[in-house]
Design a protein around this motif. Structure first.
Motif: not given
Ligand SMILES: Cc1cc2nc3c(=O)[nH]c(=O)nc-3n(C[C@H](O)[C@H](O)[C@H](O)COP(=O)(O)OP(=O)(O)OC[C@H]3O[C@@H](n4cnc5c(N)ncnc54)[C@H](O)[C@@H]3O)c2cc1C
Ligand code: SF4
Ligand code: SF4
Lengths: 266, 728
Positions: A98-119
């Motif tokens: 659902d929206s929650y799990t999608t966001a969670r997964t995406l957020a994890e990926a963004i963390k993994k990318l590391g140097d992200v300034d904006a989404v």
């Protein structure tokens, strides 16, 4: 500046009504034969916003999609527009979230990318129209979020965002890192130039599964979903015609007004 | 009914080349000269102008030098262009074009007045050049033939063509200065006056020289010789009235001789500096004219490996495309027939060609010079952008690719490929596209059809029809419905009509249903060659895998691309438009138009069926065979027909300009007084559906657009049967 664009592939919203079918038993949409899924309209606009910022300030744009293998097409489309890298989050464990799990997964990926300034997300995905994922990503990352943007520009300290309101718009500023969801008022996404289409075709898209993100399969997809779909159905359409009486157009108009008032429609 | 159609005569080629006899006459003359006795009539060459000979040769040398200089200067500009594949292949048909279009000037005659005028001037110049050449041979070669009967005959036809030339000049003067002839003044320049007045003076002075010579030589001694030079003789008679002395006439002769010779060479020198160069460039351009169908756009080979897409800089054109810019004579014929121009939209093919030519002259020399110095061949030698500054975006988008300009151009310029090449740059390299056209392209990419937002499926039209056979390779024909035929509400009845009629004819056929995808034509015409190639390749594969041999198409655009362009992708199929199929079926008795359909109709030739593929007869034959139907042609018809406005991707664009093309064309249709306008193309029908109400607001008595098949369906099955079928 490193901007992540979250791009979702959705069933074509322009599927002719006669071809749109639902499997009542599983509560799922039956993919229409011969109609390919498309990039959610608002996500193309989010990509456009990100690319304009990149053009103004330099940096790079990474596009992430959570979905099936077919979502490669959505990623390639944003790469062709000018994004630099693409990541596909694909794992059987992600299915039916659902929206929650999608966001969670995406957020994890963004963390993994590391140097992200904006989404940058779309204001809502054009299939379920929940409008949740962007805000939930911000929540997961602990970043500020500005939603339904019609304009984004970079300032020395962060972003200046014009938000669409019901009766106008407001301008807000956010420090980086931040999440922005972009609305159609922003403008049309660009048409990709052929050299970029070709370059995009040659780029490889990184694929990450639950394991790569360090996510417990039980916390994502269907298993982690907090929202339960009760019933999915196509509403029955019916029409009723009532002819408003009156000898002159003026009389008809005033009868129409009376009728609308009686029905509390105006 | 058949006998009451006021069908106009086809533009017919006049029999033979008119200038042929003149050349024949000269040859005859040479032959005759051998048989003439020595003391026969003749004249002294360079009579009274002892220095004449060297002067003429000096002028000639200067002229030749100038011509070479001019040619080299032009050639260095053409040479910055890209290779022109196949320009030297198929020589026989190219030579045929050179003779037919370049020398016999078939296209010039599409305007009758201009045809006569131009022939007069042209033949006069050819014959008088031959006359002069004979004089030179007589004077400076060890042969002598200008005497005796041939001399008299020579005098006669020399004068005859002098007079013919003057008639031509007179017609040109009238047209330029007195007639309401706008097109030749859209870009009038000083040279236009020089050319025409100059030629008039050359011819007139020639007669005066001749007259003066006759007066002092032949008039008294040999009036019977003099009469053969009837032009000079008449002038001499006229001058004779004043009773000048012989020595006065001798002086006059000398002055007028020098004037005449100087004028003649001066005029010839104009070739180097003015549009008179079309003398050479037109026949050469006829030679270079494509030998394949005008409906075919060039394929960008190995598109994935290219770095340059389309034409964004002048040197990206092929040298042939650059060459033809120099051939343009600013006659305005192209612009006069251009639908965009007629509707007051920002496109004039003549100005487009002239602007490109001027830009080539501006930046070409620098590019030619620096070509060898830069690794990137001097791409940006000018801050003036070819596209955007020289040629505006909206100019390129306004083109319908209707081919009317190409059809009319007397010097065989091909505007359409040039325009599409620049569109290719806009779309593929710059991604600069009008929003609605972009939406159509995106839709093609995403959904395989250009009809954004359609609520129909490719199989919707089959509803209510019993048993639609699917094509499986065993049938003879594939009936190709096309995107418009299946996804646009208005075109569904046409699709059904064609289906029912083909079925009725007993043909073995099938359809592809869901498996149809766009053949790519809109993408190609809008400039997205890459997308076109993807779609075309896909479809060629589908056709091959299904063993398709013969295709009946609903839409002239599908028809054109299958027929003329798919061979570029190794897709060779026999392609027939439904009107051709239906006319054939009627002629062989497989379909009978039994029921009378009382209708006054007018017929609109779609560009891609008519002008570009030459199918004019089949649809008209059908209309003739339907009892009760009466055809009135519009003023512009057949190869001169006007586009409905939708071609070249304009179906998906907002029009800019004074009017909309479909309003103009609808007006022309309404003017015939017909109650139906019949066409053969889903786009045309949509354009009329929209245009007719705009120009004829009252609903009562309003003309209605139909496809040929819809009309025929009523006649074959009966109107009530069709109406019943529709409402069910
Ligand atoms: C009732 C229901 C049924 C569902 N059924 C299915 C199903 O059958 N199959 C299935 O696969 N999923 C299913 N899902 C999950 C659904 O795909 C997720 O809800 C979806 O990923 C988020 O969509 P949304 O409409 O909530 O997004 P929104 O919150 O509206 O999206 C806002 C923005 O978030 C970003 N975003 C959202 N989703 C993604 C993504 N996947 N990747 C990248 N960016 C994204 C985009 O930028 C988007 O514009 C279902 C969800 C619900 C609520
Ligand atoms: S093809 Fe038609 S629309 Fe285009 S320039 Fe020529 S005449 Fe005009
Ligand atoms: S392009 Fe051809 S038709 Fe047009 S002005 Fe030039 S010569 Fe005439």
């Amino acid at each position: 500046m490193h901007i992540v664009v979250c791009a979702k592939q959705i069933p074509d919203p322009e599927t002719p009504p006669s071809a749109f079918k639902i499997d009542a038993a599983t509560n799922k949409v039956i993919p229409a034969a011969g109609i390919s899924p498309v990039l959610s309209q608002f996500d193309g606009i989010a990509a456009e916003a990100a690319l304009r910022l990149k053009e103004a300030k330099g940096g790079k744009v990474t596009v992430i999609s959570l979905g099936a293998e077919s979502a490669q097409a959505a990623i390639k489309q944003v790469l062709a527009m000018g994004a630099d890298e693409g990541v596909l989050l694909k794992d059987a464990a992600f299915d039916d979230g659902d929206s929650y799990t999608t966001a969670r997964t995406l957020a994890e990926a963004i963390k993994k990318l590391g140097d992200v300034d904006a989404v940058f997300c779309g204001r809502q995905a054009a299939d379920w129209d929940m409008g949740q994922v962007g805000l939930l990503i911000a929540e997961e990352l602990g970043w500020p979020a500005a939603i339904i943007a019609k304009g984004v520009e970079a300032t020395d300290t962060g972003l200046k965002i014009q938000r669409v309101l019901a009766d106008g718009f407001e301008t807000v500023e956010a420090p980086l890192p931040a999440v922005v969801t972009v609305s159609n008022e922003f403008g049309e996404p660009r048409y990709p130039k052929l050299p970029q289409i070709m370059a995009a075709a040659k780029k490889t898209v990184t694929a990450w599964g639950a394991g790569d993100l360090g996510l417990d399969p039980g916390s994502v997809g269907k298993a982690g979903a907090r929202l339960q779909l009760q019933k999915l159905f196509i509403p029955e359409k019916s029409g009723r015609v009532e002819l408003i009486e009156g000898d002159t157009p003026q009389e008809q108009a005033s009868n129409l007004i009376k009728k609308l008032q009686a029905d509390k429609l105006i | 009914m058949a006998d009451s159609t006021n069908r106009p005569a086809r533009p017919q080629r006049l029999v033979g080349a008119w200038w042929g006899p003149a050349v024949g006459l000269s040859a005859l003359g040479f032959y005759a000269s051998a048989t003439v006795p020595g003391d026969a009539p003749t004249r002294e060459i360079f009579f009274n102008v002892p220095d004449g000979a060297w002067a003429v040769y000096a002028f000639l040398a200067a002229l030749v030098g100038l011509l070479i200089f001019g040619f080299v200067r032009h050639a260095s500009l053409w040479s910055i262009g890209q290779p022109t594949p196949g320009a030297l292949k198929e020589i026989p048909s190219r030579l045929k074009n050179t003779v037919r279009l370049g020398m016999a000037q078939d296209k010039v005659r599409r305007d009758r007045y201009a045809g006569i005028m131009h022939w007069c001037i042209f033949s006069s110049i050819v014959v008088l050049t031959l006359v002069t050449a004979q004089v030179a041979i007589e004077a400076d070669f060890p042969v002598s033939f200008l005497h005796g009967d041939y001399y008299l005959f020579f005098s006669f036809y020399g004068d005859l063509f002098g007079v013919i030339g003057l008639i031509g000049v007179g017609m040109a003067l009238y047209r330029r200065y007195f007639a309401q002839m706008h097109r030749i003044r859209w870009d009038e320049r000083l040279e236009d006056h020089l050319i025409i007045v100059g030629l008039g003076l050359v011819l007139l002075s020639g007669f005066f020289v001749e007259a003066a010579r006759i007066m002092v030589t032949e008039m008294n001694q040999h009036p019977d010789w003099a009469r053969w030079s009837f032009g000079g003789f008449t002038v001499a008679k006229g001058i004779g009235v004043f009773g000048f002395e012989d020595h006065q006439m001798l002086a006059f002769h000398a002055y007028s001789w020098w004037f005449h010779v100087a004028m003649a060479f001066g005029w010839l020198a104009l070739i180097v500096f003015t549009r008179l160069d079309h003398m050479f460039f037109a026949p050469i351009n006829a030679f270079l004219l494509r030998t394949d169908s005008p409906g075919r756009l060039t394929k960008i080979e190995n598109i994935e490996e290219q770095e340059v897409f389309g034409v964004g800089f002048i040197q990206d054109f092929t040298w042939k495309q650059l060459f033809e810019l120099d051939a343009c004579v600013r006659c305005g014929r192209c612009t006069e027939v251009c639908p965009a121009n007629i509707a007051g939209q920002p496109l004039s093919p003549m100005h487009l060609i002239q602007d490109l030519k001027a830009h080539l002259a501006d930046v070409g020399p620098a590019i030619a010079q620096h070509r060898h110095e830069f690794s990137d061949p001097g791409r940006e030698v000018s801050s003036v952008a070819l596209i955007g500054d020289v040629i505006k975006d909206e100019t390129l988008w306004a083109c319908r690719t209707c081919g009317a300009c190409v059809q009319e151009c007397p010097v065989m310029i091909e505007h359409v490929p040039t325009i599409v090449d620049m569109r290719r740059y806009l779309v593929m390299s710059e991604a600069r596209i009008p929003a609605t056209a972009q939406a159509a392209l995106e839709n093609l990419e995403m959904r395989g059809h250009p009809w954004r937002g359609t609520a129909l499926e490719r199989t919707t039209w089959m509803e209510g029809l019993e048993e639609v056979p699917m094509f499986d390779g065993s049938q003879e024909y594939l009936y190709w419905v096309g995107c418009s035929g299946s996804l646009v509400e208005r075109n569904l009845p046409v699709t059904k009509a064609v289906f029912r009629l083909v079925k009725e004819s007993g043909a073995s056929f099938g359809v592809l249903g869901q498996e149809e995808t766009c053949n790519g034509d809109p993408a190609r015409r809008l400039g997205n060659e890459y997308l076109y190639q993807i779609l075309a390749q896909q479809l060629v594969e589908t056709f091959k895998s299904k063993n398709v041999q013969k295709v009946i198409t609903n839409c002239p655009h599908c028809f054109n691309t299958f027929k003329n362009e798919y061979p570029q992708f190794d897709g060779n199929f026999e392609v027939i438009h439904h009107t051709e199929f239906l006319a054939g079926a009627m002629q062989s008795g497989k379909l009978t138009a039994k029921h009378p359909v009382a209708a006054n109709v007018t017929y609109h030739d779609s560009c891609y069926l008519g002008r570009i593929n030459g199918v004019y007869d089949a649809p008209r034959q059908i209309l003739e065979m339907v009892p009760g139907t009466n055809l009135t042609e519009m003023q512009r018809n057949l190869s001169k027909g006007l586009c409905c406005g939708a071609g070249g991707g304009n179906m998906w664009q907002e029009e800019v300009g004074e009017r909309r093309v479909n309003h103009v064309r609808s007006e022309e249709a309404v003017r015939t007084g017909a109650d139906q306008v019949i066409s053969n193309c889903p786009f045309c029908i949509q354009m009329f559906e929209d245009g007719v109400p705009a120009v004829h607001p009252e609903e009562e008595g309003r003309m209605r657009p139909f496809d040929v098949a819809e009309l025929l369906e009523k006649s074959v099955f009966g109107e009530t049967a069709v109406a019943g079928e529709r409402s069910s």
